[in-house]
Write a protein that holds these residues in place. Structure first.
Motif, PDB file in Angstrom:
ATOM      1  N   ILE A  68       4.053   0.665  -6.415  1.00 20.82           N
ATOM      2  CA  ILE A  68       4.145   0.562  -8.145  1.00 20.82           C
ATOM      3  C   ILE A  68       3.919   1.982  -7.966  1.00 20.82           C
ATOM      4  O   ILE A  68       2.269   2.544  -7.309  1.00 20.82           O
ATOM      5  N   ILE A  69       3.693   2.795  -8.597  1.00 21.99           N
ATOM      6  CA  ILE A  69       3.052   4.508  -9.545  1.00 21.99           C
ATOM      7  C   ILE A  69       3.243   4.169 -10.606  1.00 21.99           C
ATOM      8  O   ILE A  69       4.139   4.124 -11.403  1.00 21.99           O
ATOM      9  N   ASN A 100       1.973  -5.346  -3.473  1.00 25.85           N
ATOM     10  CA  ASN A 100       0.931  -4.601  -3.713  1.00 25.85           C
ATOM     11  C   ASN A 100       0.085  -4.208  -2.699  1.00 25.85           C
ATOM     12  O   ASN A 100      -1.164  -3.050  -3.081  1.00 25.85           O
ATOM     13  N   ARG A 101       1.467  -2.871  -3.058  1.00 27.29           N
ATOM     14  CA  ARG A 101       1.421  -1.553  -2.807  1.00 27.29           C
ATOM     15  C   ARG A 101       1.078  -0.483  -4.412  1.00 27.29           C
ATOM     16  O   ARG A 101       1.566  -0.813  -5.401  1.00 27.29           O
ATOM     17  N   PHE A 102      -0.121   0.329  -5.327  1.00 28.03           N
ATOM     18  CA  PHE A 102      -0.650   0.499  -6.278  1.00 28.03           C
ATOM     19  C   PHE A 102      -0.536   1.927  -6.419  1.00 28.03           C
ATOM     20  O   PHE A 102      -2.116   1.958  -5.387  1.00 28.03           O
ATOM     21  N   VAL A 103      -0.264   2.669  -6.918  1.00 29.86           N
ATOM     22  CA  VAL A 103      -0.888   3.798  -6.721  1.00 29.86           C
ATOM     23  C   VAL A 103      -1.182   4.829  -7.834  1.00 29.86           C
ATOM     24  O   VAL A 103      -0.157   4.254  -8.689  1.00 29.86           O
ATOM     25  N   GLY A 181       4.585  10.898  -2.180  1.00 29.35           N
ATOM     26  CA  GLY A 181       4.910  11.196  -1.094  1.00 29.35           C
ATOM     27  C   GLY A 181       3.183  10.241  -0.449  1.00 29.35           C
ATOM     28  O   GLY A 181       3.486   9.594   0.795  1.00 29.35           O
ATOM     29  N   LEU A 182       2.194   9.854  -1.403  1.00 32.15           N
ATOM     30  CA  LEU A 182       1.751   8.693  -1.227  1.00 32.15           C
ATOM     31  C   LEU A 182       2.670   7.472  -0.470  1.00 32.15           C
ATOM     32  O   LEU A 182       1.905   6.723   0.293  1.00 32.15           O
ATOM     33  N   VAL A 183       3.046   7.455  -1.907  1.00 28.42           N
ATOM     34  CA  VAL A 183       3.780   5.941  -1.394  1.00 28.42           C
ATOM     35  C   VAL A 183       4.811   5.446  -0.042  1.00 28.42           C
ATOM     36  O   VAL A 183       4.863   4.448   0.467  1.00 28.42           O
ATOM     37  N   GLU A 184       5.666   6.741  -0.091  1.00 30.09           N
ATOM     38  CA  GLU A 184       6.565   7.026   0.969  1.00 30.09           C
ATOM     39  C   GLU A 184       5.813   7.059   2.423  1.00 30.09           C
ATOM     40  O   GLU A 184       6.924   6.633   3.556  1.00 30.09           O
TER      41      GLU A 184
END
Length: 210
Positions: A68-69, A100-103, A181-184
Motif C-alpha cells: 500500500i502507498i 504487510n508493506r505500507f509506505v 521506488g521504495l515499494v518496488e
C-alpha cells in the motif's frame, strides 16, 4: 507486483498512479472517494474508498495486494477523521488482510512535536504525528514513512536528498518516484526518511537505503 494507492485522485496519488500505469508488470488498485475520476489504464483498477467509513468496510473494499502507498489527505478540512483516523483504519485493515508493506507519505517534522507550535501547519502535523506514531508503535507492518519538505508542482529533477534536508521543497513528480521506488525496491523498511530536492539520482538514493 500488486500495489494499492490510497488517495489516488490527490496531487501525489494521481501522479503515483500515472507513473505505475506505465509499467505493465505492476497491477495497480487506485482507491479514492470518487473512483470515477481516475483515468483509465489497462493495469489500473479504480475502487471506492472513503476514509470516513468503518474499518470493516474499508477492509472489505481493499483488494488483495502486496503493498500500500498511502497518499491521502483532507487538505486541512477534516484532519482528525481523514489524516489521522482514516489512516489508522487503513493500517488496521491492511494488517487484517496481511498486506504487510505500507509506505506512508507524511511531512517534514511530523515526528517533532516540540516544533509544531512554530508551524502554520500545526494542526496538520499533529494529525500526522499520531498517525505516524500508530504506524510505528501499534502495527507490525513493514512500514516506511517518507517526510518530504514542501510539495511544489514543477517538473521533477529526478535528483533528491534522502535521509536529510538540503532544500525546502520537493517536486510532486520526485516524491511520486521515490514512493514507487521504495515499494518496488523493498527499500527503507522500518525507517523514517527525510526527503528534499537534491543532487543524487533517485535510483541511487534509494539503493543506498538497502
Amino acid at each position: 507486483m500488486k500495489i494499492i494507492v490510497i488517495g489516488a485522485t490527490g496531487r501525489v496519488g494521481a501522479n503515483v498512479v500515472a507513473k505505475l500505469a506505465q509499467n505493465s508488470n505492476d497491477e495497480i488498485y487506485a482507491g479514492a472517494r470518487k473512483p470515477e475520476k481516475i483515468p483509465a489504464a489497462d493495469n489500473v483498477t479504480p475502487f471506492k474508498l472513503d476514509l470516513n467509513d468503518k474499518m470493516d468496510d474499508i477492509k472489505e473494499g481493499l483488494p488483495e495486494a502486496d503493498a500500500i502507498i498511502f497518499t491521502a489527505g483532507s487538505g486541512g478540512r477534516d484532519l482528525l477523521k481523514v489524516d489521522l483516523h482514516g489512516a489508522v483504519k487503513v493500517m488496521q485493515a491492511a494488517e487484517e488482510k496481511e498486506i504487510n508493506r505500507f509506505v506512508m507519505l507524511s511531512s517534514k517534522g511530523s515526528l517533532s512535536p516540540d516544533e509544531f507550535a512554530d508551524s502554520p501547519l500545526e494542526n496538520y502535523l499533529i494529525a500526522k504525528y499520531y498517525a505516524d506514531q500508530w504506524l510505528i508503535h501499534n502495527t507490525d507492518l513493514d512500514y516506511t514513512i517518507l517526510q518530504p519538505t514542501a510539495l511544489v508542482e514543477k517538473t521533477g529533477s529526478g535528483k533528491v536528498t534522502l535521509g536529510a534536508y538540503s532544500t525546502n521543497e520537493n517536486s510532486i513528480d520526485n516524491v511520486a518516484d521515490v514512493l514507487i521506488g521504495l515499494v518496488e525496491n523493498h527499500a527503507g523498511i522500518k525507517e523514517v526518511i527525510e526527503m528534499s530536492t537534491g543532487n543524487e539520482p533517485i535510483p541511487e538514493a534509494i539503493n543506498e537505503l538497502n
